[in-house]
Motif scaffolding. Structure first.
Motif, PDB file in Angstrom:
ATOM      1  N   GLN A   6     142.590  61.811 -38.420  1.00 29.91           N
ATOM      2  CA  GLN A   6     141.948  60.581 -38.892  1.00 29.91           C
ATOM      3  C   GLN A   6     141.621  59.712 -37.709  1.00 29.91           C
ATOM      4  O   GLN A   6     142.390  59.637 -36.739  1.00 29.91           O
ATOM      5  CB  GLN A   6     142.907  59.783 -39.801  1.00 29.91           C
ATOM      6  CG  GLN A   6     143.235  60.419 -41.104  1.00 29.91           C
ATOM      7  CD  GLN A   6     144.206  59.580 -41.922  1.00 29.91           C
ATOM      8  OE1 GLN A   6     145.209  60.084 -42.404  1.00 29.91           O
ATOM      9  NE2 GLN A   6     143.895  58.310 -42.112  1.00 29.91           N
ATOM     10  N   THR A   7     140.496  59.030 -37.786  1.00 32.77           N
ATOM     11  CA  THR A   7     140.142  58.036 -36.768  1.00 32.77           C
ATOM     12  C   THR A   7     139.583  56.807 -37.463  1.00 32.77           C
ATOM     13  O   THR A   7     138.800  56.914 -38.420  1.00 32.77           O
ATOM     14  CB  THR A   7     139.089  58.590 -35.790  1.00 32.77           C
ATOM     15  OG1 THR A   7     137.980  59.114 -36.533  1.00 32.77           O
ATOM     16  CG2 THR A   7     139.676  59.672 -34.902  1.00 32.77           C
ATOM     17  N   LYS A   9     143.368  55.383 -35.637  1.00 32.39           N
ATOM     18  CA  LYS A   9     144.758  55.294 -36.091  1.00 32.39           C
ATOM     19  C   LYS A   9     145.124  53.856 -36.442  1.00 32.39           C
ATOM     20  O   LYS A   9     145.979  53.614 -37.288  1.00 32.39           O
ATOM     21  CB  LYS A   9     145.705  55.813 -35.014  1.00 32.39           C
ATOM     22  CG  LYS A   9     145.708  57.331 -34.878  1.00 32.39           C
ATOM     23  CD  LYS A   9     146.918  57.828 -34.123  1.00 32.39           C
ATOM     24  CE  LYS A   9     147.048  59.343 -34.191  1.00 32.39           C
ATOM     25  NZ  LYS A   9     145.918  60.046 -33.598  1.00 32.39           N
ATOM     26  N   LEU A  11     143.347  49.831 -37.027  1.00 32.75           N
ATOM     27  CA  LEU A  11     142.106  49.091 -37.239  1.00 32.75           C
ATOM     28  C   LEU A  11     142.476  47.658 -37.588  1.00 32.75           C
ATOM     29  O   LEU A  11     143.136  47.407 -38.602  1.00 32.75           O
ATOM     30  CB  LEU A  11     141.330  49.751 -38.380  1.00 32.75           C
ATOM     31  CG  LEU A  11     139.896  49.328 -38.675  1.00 32.75           C
ATOM     32  CD1 LEU A  11     139.048  49.334 -37.421  1.00 32.75           C
ATOM     33  CD2 LEU A  11     139.304  50.260 -39.720  1.00 32.75           C
ATOM     34  N   LYS A  19     134.138  48.295 -42.704  1.00 33.19           N
ATOM     35  CA  LYS A  19     134.719  49.264 -41.774  1.00 33.19           C
ATOM     36  C   LYS A  19     134.773  50.644 -42.401  1.00 33.19           C
ATOM     37  O   LYS A  19     134.774  50.782 -43.631  1.00 33.19           O
ATOM     38  CB  LYS A  19     136.148  48.858 -41.378  1.00 33.19           C
ATOM     39  CG  LYS A  19     136.229  47.635 -40.478  1.00 33.19           C
ATOM     40  CD  LYS A  19     135.610  47.920 -39.122  1.00 33.19           C
ATOM     41  CE  LYS A  19     135.662  46.672 -38.242  1.00 33.19           C
ATOM     42  NZ  LYS A  19     134.942  46.886 -36.962  1.00 33.19           N
ATOM     43  N   ILE A  21     136.729  54.644 -42.086  1.00 37.03           N
ATOM     44  CA  ILE A  21     137.782  55.513 -41.570  1.00 37.03           C
ATOM     45  C   ILE A  21     137.293  56.949 -41.767  1.00 37.03           C
ATOM     46  O   ILE A  21     136.797  57.293 -42.849  1.00 37.03           O
ATOM     47  CB  ILE A  21     139.112  55.327 -42.321  1.00 37.03           C
ATOM     48  CG1 ILE A  21     139.541  53.853 -42.297  1.00 37.03           C
ATOM     49  CG2 ILE A  21     140.203  56.198 -41.693  1.00 37.03           C
ATOM     50  CD1 ILE A  21     140.729  53.556 -43.198  1.00 37.03           C
ATOM     51  N   CYS A  23     137.908  61.173 -41.622  1.00 37.37           N
ATOM     52  CA  CYS A  23     138.929  62.209 -41.773  1.00 37.37           C
ATOM     53  C   CYS A  23     138.289  63.586 -41.637  1.00 37.37           C
ATOM     54  O   CYS A  23     137.199  63.834 -42.184  1.00 37.37           O
ATOM     55  CB  CYS A  23     139.611  62.092 -43.134  1.00 37.37           C
ATOM     56  SG  CYS A  23     140.847  63.387 -43.434  1.00 37.37           S
ATOM     57  N   TRP A  34     142.145  60.750 -50.483  1.00 42.31           N
ATOM     58  CA  TRP A  34     142.532  59.504 -49.830  1.00 42.31           C
ATOM     59  C   TRP A  34     143.664  58.881 -50.638  1.00 42.31           C
ATOM     60  O   TRP A  34     143.559  58.744 -51.859  1.00 42.31           O
ATOM     61  CB  TRP A  34     141.376  58.511 -49.750  1.00 42.31           C
ATOM     62  CG  TRP A  34     140.440  58.765 -48.610  1.00 42.31           C
ATOM     63  CD1 TRP A  34     139.161  59.215 -48.678  1.00 42.31           C
ATOM     64  CD2 TRP A  34     140.722  58.592 -47.204  1.00 42.31           C
ATOM     65  NE1 TRP A  34     138.619  59.330 -47.421  1.00 42.31           N
ATOM     66  CE2 TRP A  34     139.562  58.956 -46.495  1.00 42.31           C
ATOM     67  CE3 TRP A  34     141.842  58.159 -46.477  1.00 42.31           C
ATOM     68  CZ2 TRP A  34     139.477  58.909 -45.106  1.00 42.31           C
ATOM     69  CZ3 TRP A  34     141.758  58.120 -45.099  1.00 42.31           C
ATOM     70  CH2 TRP A  34     140.580  58.485 -44.430  1.00 42.31           C
ATOM     71  N   ASN A  75     135.132  60.723 -45.487  1.00 47.30           N
ATOM     72  CA  ASN A  75     135.195  59.412 -44.874  1.00 47.30           C
ATOM     73  C   ASN A  75     135.388  58.340 -45.941  1.00 47.30           C
ATOM     74  O   ASN A  75     135.045  58.537 -47.116  1.00 47.30           O
ATOM     75  CB  ASN A  75     133.910  59.144 -44.080  1.00 47.30           C
ATOM     76  CG  ASN A  75     133.657  60.225 -43.036  1.00 47.30           C
ATOM     77  OD1 ASN A  75     134.608  60.738 -42.426  1.00 47.30           O
ATOM     78  ND2 ASN A  75     132.406  60.599 -42.850  1.00 47.30           N
ATOM     79  N   THR A 108     145.946  55.799 -41.114  1.00 45.76           N
ATOM     80  CA  THR A 108     145.229  54.725 -40.411  1.00 45.76           C
ATOM     81  C   THR A 108     145.795  53.409 -40.894  1.00 45.76           C
ATOM     82  O   THR A 108     145.744  53.100 -42.086  1.00 45.76           O
ATOM     83  CB  THR A 108     143.719  54.774 -40.705  1.00 45.76           C
ATOM     84  OG1 THR A 108     143.172  55.984 -40.174  1.00 45.76           O
ATOM     85  CG2 THR A 108     143.014  53.565 -40.096  1.00 45.76           C
ATOM     86  N   LEU A 110     145.457  49.752 -41.357  1.00 48.43           N
ATOM     87  CA  LEU A 110     144.405  48.733 -41.418  1.00 48.43           C
ATOM     88  C   LEU A 110     145.035  47.361 -41.598  1.00 48.43           C
ATOM     89  O   LEU A 110     145.839  47.149 -42.510  1.00 48.43           O
ATOM     90  CB  LEU A 110     143.461  49.030 -42.588  1.00 48.43           C
ATOM     91  CG  LEU A 110     142.427  47.953 -42.927  1.00 48.43           C
ATOM     92  CD1 LEU A 110     141.437  47.754 -41.781  1.00 48.43           C
ATOM     93  CD2 LEU A 110     141.694  48.299 -44.219  1.00 48.43           C
TER      94      LEU A 110
END
Lengths: 113, 116
Positions: A6-7, A9, A11, A19, A21, A23, A34, A75, A108, A110
């Motif tokens: 995931q990017t 990690k 936020l 935004k 995220i 995967c 998710w 995503n 991630t 957030l």
């Protein structure tokens, strides 16, 4: 050789921003998920995709929109972020064939300010 | 709707001792899957052990074993010879067998502390 990645990690963002995220899984699985983990560590499903098709959509605000360009990617886009969106978001994947285990990404975190 | 209950928010055990974490669930299904996941401070969700409801034999993975009582809808996790690395949040999870509904329903977790 990460299985589910995931990017980003972490936020940190302001209220009202949009935004995403990302995967990715390299396990060859056909289903991705998710999950949201709140501040009390409670984990709950948000979405599930099978071969790019949405199959589970729990009661999640319309501000959350998943997108699966192919079966290896899922995503999560969030519009108009709110304070209550602060949480850890986990992506997972599995092969839908019996009781295949769900493999989770690193999460991630957030934080909405 | 299925629900999963973990009644022990926190547990602690002396290193090398045995500890049992409780989990109960509610379902009208006759076949389903049950899992225990571990979440260490790194945040990564790691599968510990899993059980198919139609199997009467309790699952075992090295130092981890379950006591599955289908009639009582109970699925407890026993950790033998506890090690410092076992310190984590432990989540019990339920999954239906129905295709197209493979979501995991989690309990609220038990935080396990290992005392050296």
């Amino acid at each position: 050789d990460t299985a589910v990645s995931q990017t980003p990690k972490y936020l940190v963002t302001q209220m009202g921003n949009d935004k995403s995220i990302k995967c990715e899984q390299n396990l060859g699985h056909d289903t991705m998920y998710w999950y949201k983990q709140d501040s009390k560590k409670f984990l709950k499903i948000m979405f599930s995709y099978n071969n790019k098709e949405l199959i589970i959509n729990e009661t999640v605000p319309n501000r959350f929109s998943p997108k699966s360009p192919d079966k290896a990617h899922l995503n999560l886009h969030i519009n108009s972020l709110e304070l209550g969106d602060s949480a850890v978001y986990f992506c997972a994947s599995s092969q839908v064939n019996g009781w295949e285990t769900q493999y989770f990404g690193p999460g991630t975190r957030l934080l909405v300010l | 709707a299925q629900t999963v209950t973990q009644s022990q928010p926190e547990m602690s055990v002396q290193e090398a001792e045995t500890v049992t974490l409780s989990c109960t669930y509610d379902t009208s299904e006759s076949d389903y899957y049950l899992f225990w996941y571990k979440q260490p401070p790194s945040r990564q969700m790691i599968l510990v052990i899993r059980q198919e409801a139609y199997k009467q034999q309790n699952a075992t993975e090295n130092r981890f074993s379950v006591n599955f009582q289908k009639a009582a809808k109970s699925f407890s996790l026993k950790i033998s010879d506890s090690q410092l690395g076992d310190a984590a949040m432990y989540f019990c999870a339920y999954r239906r067998t129905t295709l197209g509904n493979e979501k995991l329903t989690f309990g609220t977790g038990t935080r396990l502390t290992i005392i050296p």
